[in-house]
Write a protein that holds these residues in place. Sequence first.
Motif, mmCIF file in Angstrom:
data_model
loop_
_atom_site.group_PDB
_atom_site.id
_atom_site.type_symbol
_atom_site.label_atom_id
_atom_site.label_comp_id
_atom_site.label_asym_id
_atom_site.label_seq_id
_atom_site.Cartn_x
_atom_site.Cartn_y
_atom_site.Cartn_z
ATOM 1 N N LEU A 43 -11.589 -10.699 -42.737
ATOM 2 C CA LEU A 43 -11.016 -11.421 -43.867
ATOM 3 C C LEU A 43 -9.839 -12.322 -43.492
ATOM 4 O O LEU A 43 -9.519 -13.252 -44.229
ATOM 5 C CB LEU A 43 -10.549 -10.426 -44.938
ATOM 6 C CG LEU A 43 -11.631 -9.594 -45.603
ATOM 7 C CD1 LEU A 43 -11.008 -8.602 -46.554
ATOM 8 C CD2 LEU A 43 -12.630 -10.478 -46.318
ATOM 9 N N ARG A 44 -9.202 -12.044 -42.375
ATOM 10 C CA ARG A 44 -7.975 -12.747 -41.994
ATOM 11 C C ARG A 44 -8.076 -14.277 -42.106
ATOM 12 O O ARG A 44 -7.189 -14.918 -42.678
ATOM 13 C CB ARG A 44 -7.530 -12.345 -40.595
ATOM 14 C CG ARG A 44 -6.152 -12.872 -40.230
ATOM 15 C CD ARG A 44 -5.647 -12.324 -38.904
ATOM 16 N NE ARG A 44 -5.694 -10.875 -38.810
ATOM 17 C CZ ARG A 44 -4.810 -10.024 -39.352
ATOM 18 N NH1 ARG A 44 -3.818 -10.503 -40.047
ATOM 19 N NH2 ARG A 44 -4.931 -8.730 -39.197
ATOM 20 N N PRO A 45 -9.140 -14.930 -41.651
ATOM 21 C CA PRO A 45 -9.186 -16.395 -41.751
ATOM 22 C C PRO A 45 -9.276 -16.919 -43.189
ATOM 23 O O PRO A 45 -9.026 -18.092 -43.441
ATOM 24 C CB PRO A 45 -10.452 -16.779 -40.987
ATOM 25 C CG PRO A 45 -10.857 -15.585 -40.214
ATOM 26 C CD PRO A 45 -10.268 -14.398 -40.890
ATOM 27 N N TYR A 46 -9.635 -16.063 -44.117
ATOM 28 C CA TYR A 46 -9.826 -16.498 -45.500
ATOM 29 C C TYR A 46 -8.628 -16.201 -46.392
ATOM 30 O O TYR A 46 -8.638 -16.547 -47.565
ATOM 31 C CB TYR A 46 -11.076 -15.821 -46.086
ATOM 32 C CG TYR A 46 -12.302 -16.145 -45.285
ATOM 33 C CD1 TYR A 46 -12.984 -17.330 -45.481
ATOM 34 C CD2 TYR A 46 -12.765 -15.267 -44.305
ATOM 35 C CE1 TYR A 46 -14.100 -17.640 -44.727
ATOM 36 C CE2 TYR A 46 -13.883 -15.570 -43.556
ATOM 37 C CZ TYR A 46 -14.540 -16.762 -43.768
ATOM 38 O OH TYR A 46 -15.642 -17.060 -43.017
ATOM 39 N N LEU A 47 -7.603 -15.560 -45.866
ATOM 40 C CA LEU A 47 -6.444 -15.167 -46.659
ATOM 41 C C LEU A 47 -5.243 -16.040 -46.319
ATOM 42 O O LEU A 47 -5.002 -16.368 -45.168
ATOM 43 C CB LEU A 47 -6.093 -13.699 -46.412
ATOM 44 C CG LEU A 47 -7.176 -12.694 -46.772
ATOM 45 C CD1 LEU A 47 -6.734 -11.294 -46.406
ATOM 46 C CD2 LEU A 47 -7.513 -12.761 -48.248
ATOM 47 N N LEU A 48 -4.490 -16.383 -47.344
ATOM 48 C CA LEU A 48 -3.256 -17.124 -47.167
ATOM 49 C C LEU A 48 -2.105 -16.146 -47.330
ATOM 50 O O LEU A 48 -1.958 -15.502 -48.364
ATOM 51 C CB LEU A 48 -3.140 -18.233 -48.221
ATOM 52 C CG LEU A 48 -1.823 -18.993 -48.255
ATOM 53 C CD1 LEU A 48 -1.622 -19.755 -46.942
ATOM 54 C CD2 LEU A 48 -1.796 -19.949 -49.428
ATOM 55 N N ARG A 49 -1.321 -15.999 -46.292
ATOM 56 C CA ARG A 49 -0.177 -15.086 -46.347
ATOM 57 C C ARG A 49 1.075 -15.876 -46.053
ATOM 58 O O ARG A 49 1.198 -16.509 -45.002
ATOM 59 C CB ARG A 49 -0.328 -13.962 -45.332
ATOM 60 C CG ARG A 49 0.812 -12.954 -45.411
ATOM 61 C CD ARG A 49 0.518 -11.728 -44.581
ATOM 62 N NE ARG A 49 1.540 -10.742 -44.772
ATOM 63 C CZ ARG A 49 2.639 -10.643 -44.024
ATOM 64 N NH1 ARG A 49 2.836 -11.475 -43.030
ATOM 65 N NH2 ARG A 49 3.538 -9.715 -44.267
ATOM 66 N N ARG A 50 2.009 -15.873 -46.994
ATOM 67 C CA ARG A 50 3.264 -16.579 -46.807
ATOM 68 C C ARG A 50 4.379 -15.579 -46.625
ATOM 69 O O ARG A 50 4.436 -14.566 -47.302
ATOM 70 C CB ARG A 50 3.558 -17.460 -48.011
ATOM 71 C CG ARG A 50 2.580 -18.589 -48.141
ATOM 72 C CD ARG A 50 2.753 -19.364 -49.403
ATOM 73 N NE ARG A 50 4.141 -19.507 -49.802
ATOM 74 C CZ ARG A 50 4.538 -20.218 -50.833
ATOM 75 N NH1 ARG A 50 3.677 -20.848 -51.557
ATOM 76 N NH2 ARG A 50 5.807 -20.302 -51.149
ATOM 77 N N THR A 51 5.259 -15.877 -45.712
ATOM 78 C CA THR A 51 6.428 -15.035 -45.505
ATOM 79 C C THR A 51 7.660 -15.788 -45.996
ATOM 80 O O THR A 51 7.607 -16.984 -46.264
ATOM 81 C CB THR A 51 6.593 -14.680 -44.017
ATOM 82 O OG1 THR A 51 6.753 -15.897 -43.272
ATOM 83 C CG2 THR A 51 5.379 -13.916 -43.494
ATOM 84 N N LYS A 52 8.784 -15.104 -46.080
ATOM 85 C CA LYS A 52 10.006 -15.736 -46.572
ATOM 86 C C LYS A 52 10.399 -16.936 -45.716
ATOM 87 O O LYS A 52 10.875 -17.930 -46.223
ATOM 88 C CB LYS A 52 11.148 -14.724 -46.616
ATOM 89 C CG LYS A 52 11.086 -13.791 -47.779
ATOM 90 C CD LYS A 52 12.334 -12.944 -47.845
ATOM 91 C CE LYS A 52 12.280 -12.027 -49.057
ATOM 92 N NZ LYS A 52 13.485 -11.205 -49.146
#
Length: 102
Positions: free
Chosen positions: A43-52
């Motif tokens: 799933l990693r390539p399909y998820l958008l994860r934003r950090t501070k």
Amino acid sequence: HVGELWAMLNVLDPARFDDADRFLASYGDLQSAEQVRALTELLRPYLLRRTKRDVDLGLVPMEETLLHVEITAYQKTCYRAILEQNRSLLLRGADARTGPSF
């Protein structure tokens, strides 16, 4: 539900996620940590994860402006008719084909 996950992934990438039965056989029960890790990597390539640090913290605070606007006499009449459940006033001039004539 893993079946729903497959359906969404099939829409995103039908070439890669073309077989629901194979996907469910691999990840349907998620009993082991290895299955969870493998699904996470898939799933990693399909998820958008934003950090501070990815977010611009220099944004100015949001400013909210409230405008108070008087309602018209007709709006007041309709509002009062709704509160009083006065269907006859609301349906005055209504035609079965066209509905109320406001």
